[in-house]
Design a protein around this motif. Structure first.
Motif: not given
Length: 225
Positions: A91-95, A142-146, A148-150, A159-161
């Motif tokens: 998942k990190m590789a995809i990000y 964008v990093y924090l949002a990603s 959060a999803v991961i 995500v906002r939190a």
């Protein structure tokens, strides 16, 4: 006798450890290219110039996956099967490949285009300010949002939190490291190497932040037990 003497002279005057020195020299030439400029670094920089986005995507994806493994190792965060490679690694590789790299490529391209040909001290200071006040907040959000999803966030509020909780701590780190890194790049690096250079900086910082987050999570789990 003279022939034998000459052979012995050549044998006796050989440099101790000469073969090791030759091997080290060959490795160094393959990495840097040496005088022929055909080493791995030269090949990478060539790919960076001819296929910039693809090269950055491969670089960022690899570093993001490696960052996750190293952070897990540093924090001693093992998965269900007792090793450090978890489902977060791909998942990190995809990000890294499909989000971080294209975003960084686009933003740095704009930054370099805006300040192209401007080499005065005022222009360099303005470039650092724009990088820290506009580009860094976008990338960090964008990093924090990603992340959060991961980590499992599935709603906009989750995500906002995550962004609200982590934005200022991450920005403080960026405001300390980014000006130094950008000033170094301005002084010593050609523009086409900026993104991989910043990737390395982000890799080191991200590994440290990720490992600290994992340690805190493990400590919290131990307290509950």
């Amino acid at each position: 006798m003279s022939v034998k003497f000459e052979k012995e002279t050549v044998r006796d005057t050989s440099v101790p450890g000469g073969r090791k020195h030759e091997i080290a020299h060959e490795i160094g030439e393959r990495l840097t290219g040496g005088e022929t400029a055909q080493g791995y670094l030269a090949a990478y920089l060539h790919q960076l110039q001819t296929n910039p986005l693809r090269t950055k995507m491969l670089t960022s994806g690899s570093l993001a996956a490696l960052q996750e493994v190293l952070a897990s190792y540093v924090a001693n965060d093992k998965g269900k099967h007792g090793h450090y490679i978890s489902s977060r690694v791909p998942k990190m590789a995809i990000y890294g490949a499909f989000i971080s790299a294209p975003l960084g490529h686009f933003l740095i391209h704009i930054l370099q285009k805006v300040f192209s040909g401007r080499t005065s001290l005022k222009a360099k200071i303005m470039q650092i300010l724009v990088s820290n006040l506009i580009i860094a907040p976008i990338q960090n959000s964008v990093y924090l949002a990603s992340m959060a999803v991961i980590a499992g966030a599935r709603t906009f509020h989750q995500v906002r939190a995550t962004i609200r909780a982590g934005f200022m701590p991450v920005m403080k780190v960026s405001w300390i490291t980014s000006p130094l890194a950008l000033a170094f790049a301005q002084k010593f690096l050609p523009e086409h190497t900026w993104v991989p250079f910043f990737n390395i900086i982000a890799f080191v910082i991200g590994t440290w932040i990720n490992s600290q987050t994992k340690k805190k999570r493990l400590q919290a789990l131990r307290k509950k037990v």
